[in-house]
Design a protein around this motif. Structure first.
Motif, mmCIF file in Angstrom:
data_model
loop_
_atom_site.group_PDB
_atom_site.id
_atom_site.type_symbol
_atom_site.label_atom_id
_atom_site.label_comp_id
_atom_site.label_asym_id
_atom_site.label_seq_id
_atom_site.Cartn_x
_atom_site.Cartn_y
_atom_site.Cartn_z
ATOM 1 N N LEU A 28 0.843 6.673 -4.245
ATOM 2 C CA LEU A 28 1.792 6.101 -3.484
ATOM 3 C C LEU A 28 2.705 4.923 -4.023
ATOM 4 O O LEU A 28 4.004 4.828 -3.822
ATOM 5 C CB LEU A 28 1.103 5.260 -2.358
ATOM 6 C CG LEU A 28 1.867 4.279 -1.318
ATOM 7 C CD1 LEU A 28 2.451 5.421 -0.661
ATOM 8 C CD2 LEU A 28 0.841 3.538 -0.569
ATOM 9 N N PHE A 29 2.359 4.498 -5.228
ATOM 10 C CA PHE A 29 3.454 3.453 -5.985
ATOM 11 C C PHE A 29 4.255 4.258 -6.908
ATOM 12 O O PHE A 29 5.044 3.469 -7.472
ATOM 13 C CB PHE A 29 2.644 2.616 -6.828
ATOM 14 C CG PHE A 29 1.450 1.622 -5.897
ATOM 15 C CD1 PHE A 29 1.832 1.236 -4.617
ATOM 16 C CD2 PHE A 29 0.577 1.121 -6.596
ATOM 17 C CE1 PHE A 29 1.166 0.441 -3.951
ATOM 18 C CE2 PHE A 29 -0.424 0.176 -5.786
ATOM 19 C CZ PHE A 29 -0.025 -0.119 -4.477
ATOM 20 N N SER A 30 4.200 5.544 -6.949
ATOM 21 C CA SER A 30 5.058 6.106 -7.903
ATOM 22 C C SER A 30 6.467 6.240 -7.619
ATOM 23 O O SER A 30 7.197 6.704 -8.497
ATOM 24 C CB SER A 30 4.451 7.508 -8.013
ATOM 25 O OG SER A 30 4.634 8.254 -6.882
ATOM 26 N N THR A 31 6.938 5.768 -6.607
ATOM 27 C CA THR A 31 8.367 5.666 -6.209
ATOM 28 C C THR A 31 8.711 4.371 -5.926
ATOM 29 O O THR A 31 8.070 3.660 -5.163
ATOM 30 C CB THR A 31 8.741 6.698 -5.163
ATOM 31 O OG1 THR A 31 8.084 6.196 -3.887
ATOM 32 C CG2 THR A 31 8.473 8.318 -5.636
ATOM 33 N N PRO A 32 10.243 3.857 -6.485
ATOM 34 C CA PRO A 32 10.422 2.556 -6.121
ATOM 35 C C PRO A 32 10.642 2.315 -4.326
ATOM 36 O O PRO A 32 9.938 1.181 -3.988
ATOM 37 C CB PRO A 32 11.838 2.463 -6.558
ATOM 38 C CG PRO A 32 11.783 3.339 -7.784
ATOM 39 C CD PRO A 32 10.855 4.655 -7.009
ATOM 40 N N VAL A 33 11.037 3.220 -3.751
ATOM 41 C CA VAL A 33 10.978 3.066 -2.358
ATOM 42 C C VAL A 33 9.692 2.859 -1.736
ATOM 43 O O VAL A 33 9.656 1.774 -0.771
ATOM 44 C CB VAL A 33 11.730 3.961 -1.710
ATOM 45 C CG1 VAL A 33 10.865 5.242 -1.658
ATOM 46 C CG2 VAL A 33 12.296 3.884 -0.372
ATOM 47 N N ALA A 34 8.720 3.188 -2.050
ATOM 48 C CA ALA A 34 7.198 2.993 -1.784
ATOM 49 C C ALA A 34 6.713 1.774 -1.719
ATOM 50 O O ALA A 34 6.162 1.037 -1.045
ATOM 51 C CB ALA A 34 6.226 4.115 -2.024
#
Length: 233
Positions: A28-34
């Motif tokens: 879930l944390f793998s993208t900045p937007v998330a």
């Protein structure tokens, strides 16, 4: 939507995130937007704690962090640290703590615009720069979301049909169900009682409910070694 209902929705989201495994949380944390979305769910004090650690090199001693209570004028720091650990944002070991490295890196990218992830979209073309502004984006997002709501209740026959991915999420979340006509033949999917309750929530709560169902579905697909679906509205 009442403040109490909004608080309940907010709590449900964080409770669900706390129940995720570390591996799923890091996906879930793998993208900045998330990461930015999760960061916005935190209390003001938790946000201060995260920002205080974001650019700190190496782990911090628990006793040193506990000493922040006086300058921050808050006796709630231990409780907030425990909540951050439950969300897998903070990791504690041997009386030392540090931010989850995946969360740290991607939150930095969210704040400074680093990386080539494009999770916030792609730059507008030069001739469209005067058109693509905050108001345009707000109107576009609202129009997209309202088209889904209109489709659910069938009030706008001209509303575009949501993508197959979104329809599957609505059915999986029991907001809509496969319908049958009087002869027992399959008919257009229809809204459920839960779906009508969903319509009474504010937009933030609605979006989070669909996103949480999307996370659950992707988690199931990963467990069965399937490629997670991308969400297209």
């Amino acid at each position: 939507m009442s403040m109490a209902a909004h608080h309940h929705s907010h709590t449900s989201i964080t409770e669900y995130l706390e129940g995720l495994s570390t591996k799923t949380s890091e996906r879930l944390f793998s993208t900045p937007v998330a990461c930015l979305a999760v960061f916005r769910l935190l209390s003001s004090l938790s946000k201060q704690l995260v920002m205080s650690m974001l650019y700190t090199d190496g782990p911090l001693a628990v006793k040193d962090v506990a000493g922040w209570e006086k300058p921050l004028h808050s006796p709630e720091i231990p409780q907030q640290l425990k909540r951050l650990e439950g969300l897998h944002i903070l990791e504690c070991k041997d009386n030392k703590m540090h931010l989850n490295e995946v969360f740290r890196e991607q939150l930095k990218n969210a704040l400074i615009g680093g990386g080539n992830h494009k999770s916030f979209g792609v730059p507008a073309e030069k001739n469209a720069s005067d058109k693509v502004n905050m108001r345009f984006l707000d109107d576009y997002a609202l129009k997209k979301w309202e088209s889904i709501l209109h489709y659910m209740v069938g009030t706008d026959m001209d509303a575009p049909k949501p993508s197959t991915t979104v329809l599957n999420l609505l059915v999986k979340a029991r907001l809509m169900e496969d319908g049958t006509d009087h002869a027992g033949y399959a008919a257009k999917i229809r809204i459920t009682n839960k779906g009508f309750q969903f319509l009474l929530q504010d937009i933030n709560a609605q979006v989070w409910e669909v996103l949480l169902q999307y996370i659950r579905q992707n988690e199931e697909q990963v467990e069965h070694s399937q490629e997670p679906q991308k969400l297209h509205i």
